[in-house]
Design a protein around this motif. Sequence first.
Motif, PDB file in Angstrom:
ATOM      1  N   GLU A 121       8.120   6.187   8.299  1.00 10.08           N
ATOM      2  CA  GLU A 121       8.690   4.853   8.098  1.00 10.08           C
ATOM      3  C   GLU A 121       7.652   3.856   7.592  1.00 10.08           C
ATOM      4  N   ASP A 122       6.418   3.989   8.094  1.00 14.18           N
ATOM      5  CA  ASP A 122       5.351   3.067   7.717  1.00 14.18           C
ATOM      6  C   ASP A 122       4.287   3.857   6.962  1.00 14.18           C
ATOM      7  N   VAL A 123       4.417   3.896   5.649  1.00 12.40           N
ATOM      8  CA  VAL A 123       3.480   4.672   4.829  1.00 12.40           C
ATOM      9  C   VAL A 123       2.078   4.094   4.921  1.00 12.40           C
ATOM     10  N   SER A 124       1.958   2.766   4.955  1.00 10.69           N
ATOM     11  CA  SER A 124       0.642   2.126   5.031  1.00 10.69           C
ATOM     12  C   SER A 124      -0.107   2.576   6.282  1.00 10.69           C
ATOM     13  N   ALA A 125       0.588   2.578   7.432  1.00 11.25           N
ATOM     14  CA  ALA A 125      -0.043   2.991   8.686  1.00 11.25           C
ATOM     15  C   ALA A 125      -0.428   4.457   8.645  1.00 11.25           C
ATOM     16  N   ALA A 126       0.434   5.280   8.055  1.00 12.63           N
ATOM     17  CA  ALA A 126       0.143   6.716   7.981  1.00 12.63           C
ATOM     18  C   ALA A 126      -1.087   6.977   7.124  1.00 12.63           C
ATOM     19  N   LEU A 127      -1.199   6.268   6.011  1.00 11.36           N
ATOM     20  CA  LEU A 127      -2.361   6.452   5.146  1.00 11.36           C
ATOM     21  C   LEU A 127      -3.628   5.924   5.816  1.00 11.36           C
TER      22      LEU A 127
ATOM     23  N   SER B 112       9.499   3.721  -5.058  1.00 12.58           N
ATOM     24  CA  SER B 112       9.443   3.643  -3.599  1.00 12.58           C
ATOM     25  C   SER B 112       9.189   2.209  -3.142  1.00 12.58           C
ATOM     26  N   GLN B 113       9.239   2.021  -1.831  1.00 18.48           N
ATOM     27  CA  GLN B 113       8.828   0.736  -1.273  1.00 18.48           C
ATOM     28  C   GLN B 113       7.322   0.577  -1.444  1.00 18.48           C
ATOM     29  N   GLN B 114       6.849  -0.657  -1.387  1.00 13.71           N
ATOM     30  CA  GLN B 114       5.426  -0.911  -1.542  1.00 13.71           C
ATOM     31  C   GLN B 114       4.682  -0.549  -0.256  1.00 13.71           C
ATOM     32  N   PHE B 115       3.476  -0.041  -0.422  1.00 10.54           N
ATOM     33  CA  PHE B 115       2.622   0.274   0.733  1.00 10.54           C
ATOM     34  C   PHE B 115       1.181  -0.083   0.400  1.00 10.54           C
ATOM     35  N   THR B 116       0.344  -0.111   1.422  1.00  6.22           N
ATOM     36  CA  THR B 116      -1.036  -0.512   1.267  1.00  6.22           C
ATOM     37  C   THR B 116      -1.975   0.678   1.403  1.00  6.22           C
ATOM     38  N   VAL B 117      -2.953   0.748   0.524  1.00  3.76           N
ATOM     39  CA  VAL B 117      -3.997   1.764   0.585  1.00  3.76           C
ATOM     40  C   VAL B 117      -5.311   1.064   0.906  1.00  3.76           C
ATOM     41  N   GLY B 118      -6.052   1.617   1.898  1.00  4.00           N
ATOM     42  CA  GLY B 118      -7.345   1.060   2.256  1.00  4.00           C
ATOM     43  C   GLY B 118      -7.291  -0.055   3.261  1.00  4.00           C
TER      44      GLY B 118
END
Length: 242
Positions: free
Chosen positions: A128-134, A236-242
Amino acid sequence: MFNRNGTLVDAAYGTSGKTIPTWPANTKPVAGNTLPKVTSLDSNQYIGPGLTGLVTVFITAPSGLNEADRWFYGGYLDFTMRWDGESTQSSYVVPYGGYNGDYSKINMMPPASTGLPAFVDDDGNDVEDVSAALAAKNKTHLVFFMNMPTRLLTVDLVDAAGKFAGYLPYGYNTNVVRTLPTYAPYFSVMLNGTVYMDKDLTKEATVAPGKYHARLSTLRTFGNPKKSSDFEVWNSQQFTVG
């Protein structure tokens, strides 16, 4: 899973809970008036020995069928002929096939109701939370399903300004088959912080910190790979890297 050269060879995540569309189980015969019809300008046309002739045939698509059901149809043209040196006549059968509708406008990907494409973990559970997973360096995969084969399929990252940021691993593929619902029915690419800046997937780069989204693009049947309008695109929905 994809070959290193970019050709799709297999699928993954057959244990995921996504709903995969399958061919309808209806095997009832259709009414005779819906069958394709064949007419000829001259049903008694004669072509002499050693000569060449043109036989004009008109094939009318079946009627009363819903184009959304994606009906394919076919039949045979049965020519009566006598080969040189033979005293008896024989049949020469030519098969034909067609599609009821506009084949170039078929959706390459399944409807959104299937829940695909989607981000999942190694066990096929939704992320559900791609940013957290990354951020936690958890393995995250983008899984998807293909209704139709395509000559070109790409999966890339797009930055917050809408610019191409690189292909995901195995994200540039030619001559991709349709997904088989009964055999490992998902294709997959991984988000691991690495992208490739060329179509051969040899120029590796690390994704810079920032906001991104994944873009899945499939070339429609008969489409021109140089025309963006000939692609079906999912973002896809936007997510954060880094």
